[in-house]
Write an enzyme that holds these catalytic residues in place. Structure first.
Site, PDB file in Angstrom:
ATOM      1  N   ASP A 194      -8.119   2.434 -14.460  1.00 26.65           N
ATOM      2  CA  ASP A 194      -7.985   2.905 -15.852  1.00 26.65           C
ATOM      3  C   ASP A 194      -7.376   4.306 -15.875  1.00 26.65           C
ATOM      4  OD1 ASP A 194      -9.019   0.649 -17.071  1.00 26.65           O
ATOM      5  OD2 ASP A 194     -11.064   1.435 -17.204  1.00 26.65           O
TER       6      ASP A 194
ATOM      7  N   GLY B 264      -5.762   5.768 -13.332  1.00 22.59           N
ATOM      8  CA  GLY B 264      -4.455   5.726 -12.674  1.00 22.59           C
ATOM      9  C   GLY B 264      -3.353   5.303 -13.620  1.00 22.59           C
TER      10      GLY B 264
ATOM     11  N   ILE C 250       0.830  -1.201   0.000  1.00 20.58           N
ATOM     12  CA  ILE C 250       0.000   0.000   0.000  1.00 20.58           C
ATOM     13  C   ILE C 250       0.869   1.257   0.000  1.00 20.58           C
ATOM     14  CG2 ILE C 250      -1.862   1.242   1.184  1.00 20.58           C
ATOM     15  CD1 ILE C 250      -2.519  -1.608  -0.144  1.00 20.58           C
ATOM     16  N   THR C 251       0.820   1.949  -1.139  1.00 18.02           N
ATOM     17  CA  THR C 251       1.543   3.216  -1.277  1.00 18.02           C
ATOM     18  C   THR C 251       0.929   4.236  -0.328  1.00 18.02           C
ATOM     19  OG1 THR C 251       1.944   2.712  -3.589  1.00 18.02           O
ATOM     20  CG2 THR C 251       2.230   5.011  -2.928  1.00 18.02           C
TER      21      THR C 251
ATOM     22  N   GLU D 194      -0.061  -0.707 -10.380  1.00 21.00           N
ATOM     23  CA  GLU D 194      -1.290  -0.360 -11.131  1.00 21.00           C
ATOM     24  C   GLU D 194      -1.491  -1.302 -12.330  1.00 21.00           C
ATOM     25  OE1 GLU D 194      -2.697   3.548 -11.266  1.00 21.00           O
ATOM     26  OE2 GLU D 194      -1.586   4.164  -9.480  1.00 21.00           O
TER      27      GLU D 194
ATOM     28  N   THR E 147       0.570  -5.039 -13.760  1.00 17.38           N
ATOM     29  CA  THR E 147       1.854  -5.373 -14.398  1.00 17.38           C
ATOM     30  C   THR E 147       1.735  -5.240 -15.926  1.00 17.38           C
ATOM     31  OG1 THR E 147       1.177  -7.666 -14.616  1.00 17.38           O
ATOM     32  CG2 THR E 147       2.394  -7.091 -12.602  1.00 17.38           C
ATOM     33  N   SER E 148       2.881  -5.309 -16.600  1.00 18.43           N
ATOM     34  CA  SER E 148       2.847  -5.245 -18.070  1.00 18.43           C
ATOM     35  C   SER E 148       2.023  -6.413 -18.633  1.00 18.43           C
ATOM     36  CB  SER E 148       4.268  -5.294 -18.635  1.00 18.43           C
ATOM     37  OG  SER E 148       4.951  -4.120 -18.238  1.00 18.43           O
TER      38      SER E 148
HETATM   39  N1  CAA Z   1     -14.108  -0.508 -15.779  1.00 22.77           N
HETATM   40  C1  CAA Z   1     -15.269  -0.853 -15.187  1.00 22.77           C
HETATM   41  N2  CAA Z   1     -15.597  -2.137 -14.905  1.00 22.77           N
HETATM   42  C2  CAA Z   1     -14.696  -3.094 -15.243  1.00 22.77           C
HETATM   43  C3  CAA Z   1     -13.473  -2.801 -15.866  1.00 22.77           C
HETATM   44  C4  CAA Z   1     -13.181  -1.436 -16.128  1.00 22.77           C
HETATM   45  N3  CAA Z   1     -12.040  -1.079 -16.713  1.00 22.77           N
HETATM   46  N4  CAA Z   1     -12.785  -3.939 -16.069  1.00 22.77           N
HETATM   47  C5  CAA Z   1     -13.574  -4.929 -15.606  1.00 22.77           C
HETATM   48  N5  CAA Z   1     -14.719  -4.411 -15.107  1.00 22.77           N
HETATM   49  C6  CAA Z   1     -15.873  -5.151 -14.551  1.00 22.77           C
HETATM   50  C7  CAA Z   1     -16.385  -6.137 -15.562  1.00 22.77           C
HETATM   51  O1  CAA Z   1     -17.346  -5.556 -16.401  1.00 22.77           O
HETATM   52  C8  CAA Z   1     -16.985  -7.200 -14.665  1.00 22.77           C
HETATM   53  O2  CAA Z   1     -18.250  -6.762 -14.233  1.00 22.77           O
HETATM   54  P1  CAA Z   1     -19.508  -7.791 -14.174  1.00 22.77           P
HETATM   55  O3  CAA Z   1     -19.114  -8.856 -13.189  1.00 22.77           O
HETATM   56  O4  CAA Z   1     -20.647  -6.956 -13.729  1.00 22.77           O
HETATM   57  O5  CAA Z   1     -19.636  -8.331 -15.572  1.00 22.77           O
HETATM   58  C9  CAA Z   1     -16.069  -7.196 -13.456  1.00 22.77           C
HETATM   59  O6  CAA Z   1     -15.415  -5.931 -13.446  1.00 22.77           O
HETATM   60  C10 CAA Z   1     -15.031  -8.298 -13.509  1.00 22.77           C
HETATM   61  O7  CAA Z   1     -14.285  -8.147 -14.696  1.00 22.77           O
HETATM   62  P2  CAA Z   1     -13.333  -9.282 -15.262  1.00 22.77           P
HETATM   63  O8  CAA Z   1     -14.131 -10.564 -15.374  1.00 22.77           O
HETATM   64  O9  CAA Z   1     -12.668  -8.754 -16.458  1.00 22.77           O
HETATM   65  O10 CAA Z   1     -12.327  -9.467 -14.037  1.00 22.77           O
HETATM   66  P3  CAA Z   1     -11.082 -10.421 -13.876  1.00 22.77           P
HETATM   67  O11 CAA Z   1     -11.180 -11.089 -12.559  1.00 22.77           O
HETATM   68  O12 CAA Z   1     -10.886 -11.252 -15.096  1.00 22.77           O
HETATM   69  O13 CAA Z   1      -9.866  -9.347 -13.712  1.00 22.77           O
HETATM   70  C11 CAA Z   1      -8.145  -7.887 -14.455  1.00 22.77           C
HETATM   71  C12 CAA Z   1      -9.567  -8.428 -14.660  1.00 22.77           C
HETATM   72  C13 CAA Z   1      -7.953  -6.895 -15.609  1.00 22.77           C
HETATM   73  C14 CAA Z   1      -7.106  -8.967 -14.503  1.00 22.77           C
HETATM   74  C15 CAA Z   1      -8.096  -7.136 -13.089  1.00 22.77           C
HETATM   75  O14 CAA Z   1      -8.170  -8.057 -12.003  1.00 22.77           O
HETATM   76  C16 CAA Z   1      -6.855  -6.293 -12.942  1.00 22.77           C
HETATM   77  O15 CAA Z   1      -6.827  -5.161 -13.417  1.00 22.77           O
HETATM   78  N6  CAA Z   1      -5.810  -6.784 -12.234  1.00 22.77           N
HETATM   79  C17 CAA Z   1      -4.654  -5.998 -11.884  1.00 22.77           C
HETATM   80  C18 CAA Z   1      -4.897  -5.278 -10.580  1.00 22.77           C
HETATM   81  C19 CAA Z   1      -4.056  -4.057 -10.438  1.00 22.77           C
HETATM   82  O16 CAA Z   1      -3.847  -3.297 -11.364  1.00 22.77           O
HETATM   83  N7  CAA Z   1      -3.614  -3.820  -9.205  1.00 22.77           N
HETATM   84  C20 CAA Z   1      -2.880  -2.666  -8.899  1.00 22.77           C
HETATM   85  C21 CAA Z   1      -2.972  -2.404  -7.442  1.00 22.77           C
HETATM   86  S1  CAA Z   1      -3.122  -0.713  -7.022  1.00 22.77           S
HETATM   87  C22 CAA Z   1      -1.585  -0.031  -7.094  1.00 22.77           C
HETATM   88  O17 CAA Z   1      -0.656  -0.576  -7.604  1.00 22.77           O
HETATM   89  C23 CAA Z   1      -1.530   1.349  -6.550  1.00 22.77           C
HETATM   90  C24 CAA Z   1      -0.200   1.816  -6.141  1.00 22.77           C
HETATM   91  O18 CAA Z   1       0.285   1.463  -5.115  1.00 22.77           O
HETATM   92  C25 CAA Z   1       0.508   2.800  -6.947  1.00 22.77           C
END
Ligand code: CAA
Length: 394
Positions: free
Chosen positions: A254, A256, A170-171, A377, A379-380
């Site tokens: 998205d 971020g 957690i940043t 946010e 991975t690649s």
């Molecule tokens: N916008 C809105 N809704 C979205 C969406 C988006 N971009 N992407 C998916 N959803 C919704 C879908 O429509 C779906 O909704 P329903 O169940 O109602 O149909 C729901 O979310 C689930 O979607 P998926 O089935 O696509 O989900 P998934 O389990 O397959 O995961 C994933 C998709 C893209 C792999 C996602 O888990 C992901 O982005 N993983 C990476 C997480 C990440 O980026 N973590 C970073 C941590 S924060 C951080 O790093 C901050 C920091 O410290 C700097």
């Protein structure tokens, strides 16, 4: 038919289509970063010290609430201007810019978009004004990329939810005034449909932090685990609708990702700037090393990739500002920019030779800081997954 230049009422706005005000804004942030951040960045990195004093100065300049409207004490600028600021602060130091990124994109934006008026009034002025910063708690020890596979639970008890679980990486952990936390509220449905977002003030009993992680890069930023032990959160601190938190998490990321792309761009630009300067000064075999073609070609590759990354990032930001779907473009921008940052930092270290490998020169830190942009946010690999899912859906 021959093409002739047509008169146009739109003045030529340089290679990136920025207005004069936007150019000036970018320059102002650059000058601030060079004056206030560059002199302290190396030392803070060495000491792994959170940059409280310079964060206050960034708040005075409006950088903590860039996307927050004036009525809540923010600067109220566009996403494009936000990325211009991210690029310039990251040029100076990525530990500072990640604070801006998380505060603006991952905390202020979802509050603005999904929060109640009471939540906006309570949190946004403090976040934008630098009274405190925010944190975004999605990842857990065993769920990072597979974000919906979380274990943190929130159980309803009267007009409260009781949170139990652990969040990781957690940043701003331990440094924040409010934590945006995702927790499972319904186990009877598909994972992503039973998660709720909560705004948890730092002083809430049962909220505890782990030790600061010892990191490869962005060492001045604070990264900790956050523990929730029977942490009671009133129902009016639910952000958005109950059980719709995962969509809030994804939509927030998205936006971020464009900011992290801009962070990578700033790191890459600094790597090329430092390399240009060094290559003109450093001599070998009776010449400045900039005279050698091998090095010139590497510079050309660095500059070309940076240009492409910048165009992708500005495009994604403009699409977001225009209200068009931009998820795929945000992932493309982050993917390309973060790989560009690694490419440029790697090339810069090589060009500096031994001087690139020691901590007295700036490129060693750029090399370490660049790496995180390929990880947080999303991975690649996750960016490629998001992009390919969009392609296959079309
Ligand atoms: N916008 C809105 N809704 C979205 C969406 C988006 N971009 N992407 C998916 N959803 C919704 C879908 O429509 C779906 O909704 P329903 O169940 O109602 O149909 C729901 O979310 C689930 O979607 P998926 O089935 O696509 O989900 P998934 O389990 O397959 O995961 C994933 C998709 C893209 C792999 C996602 O888990 C992901 O982005 N993983 C990476 C997480 C990440 O980026 N973590 C970073 C941590 S924060 C951080 O790093 C901050 C920091 O410290 C700097």
């Amino acid at each position: 038919m021959t093409a002739t230049a047509q008169p146009t009422d739109v003045a030529y706005r340089g290679p990136y289509g920025l207005s004069e005000e936007q150019e000036l804004f970018k320059r102002t942030v650059h000058e601030f970063a060079e004056r206030e951040i560059v002199p302290v960045a190396h030392d803070l990195d060495e000491k792994e010290e959170f940059p409280r004093a310079t964060i206050s100065k960034m708040a005075e300049l409006g950088l903590l609430g860039l996307l927050v409207p004036d009525e809540y004490g923010g600067a109220g600028v566009s996403t494009l201007e936000y990325v211009l600021a991210m690029e310039e602060i990251s040029w100076a130091d990525a530990s500072h810019s990640v604070v801006i990124s998380v505060n603006n994109s991952l905390v202020c934006e979802p509050i603005l978009r999904f929060g109640t008026s009471e939540q906006k009034r309570r949190f946004l002025p403090a976040l934008a004004g630098g009274e405190y910063v925010g944190a975004y708690c999605l990842s857990e020890p065993t769920s990072g990329s597979d974000a919906s596979n979380m274990s943190t639970m929130a159980v309803r008890e009267g007009d409260h939810y009781v949170l139990n679980g652990t969040k990781s990486w957690i940043t701003n952990g331990g440094e924040s005034g409010v934590y945006l936390v995702y927790a499972v509220t319904d186990t009877s449905v598909a994972r992503a449909r039973g998660i709720t977002a909560f705004l948890v003030p730092a002083e809430t009993p049962g909220l505890r932090f782990g030790a600061k992680e010892k990191k490869l890069g962005i060492r001045a930023s604070s990264t900790t685990q956050v523990f929730f032990e029977d942490c009671r959160v009133p129902h009016d601190l639910v952000l958005g609708n109950v059980d719709e938190g995962f969509r809030i998490a994804m939509a927030t990321l998205d936006g971020g990702r464009i900011g992290i792309g801009a962070q990578a761009l700033g790191i890459a630009q600094r790597a090329v700037d430092e390399s240009m300067r060094y290559s003109k000064d450093r001599e070998a075999f009776g010449h400045a090393i900039a005279d050698f073609q091998g090095l010139q070609w590497r510079m050309a590759d660095m500059a070309t990739r940076i240009e492409a990354a910048r165009l992708l990032i500005y495009r994604a930001a403009r699409m977001k500002d225009a209200g068009t779907p931009f998820s795929q473009q945000a992932s493309m921008a982050k993917l390309f920019a973060s790989e560009t940052a690694m490419f440029c930092a790697h090339a810069a270290v090589q060009m500096f030779g031994g001087y690139g490998f020691v901590r007295d020169y700036p490129v060693e830190k750029l090399f370490r800081d660049a790496k995180i942009t390929e990880i947080y946010e999303g991975t690649s690999e996750i960016q490629r997954l998001v992009i390919s899912r969009h392609l296959l859906r079309e």
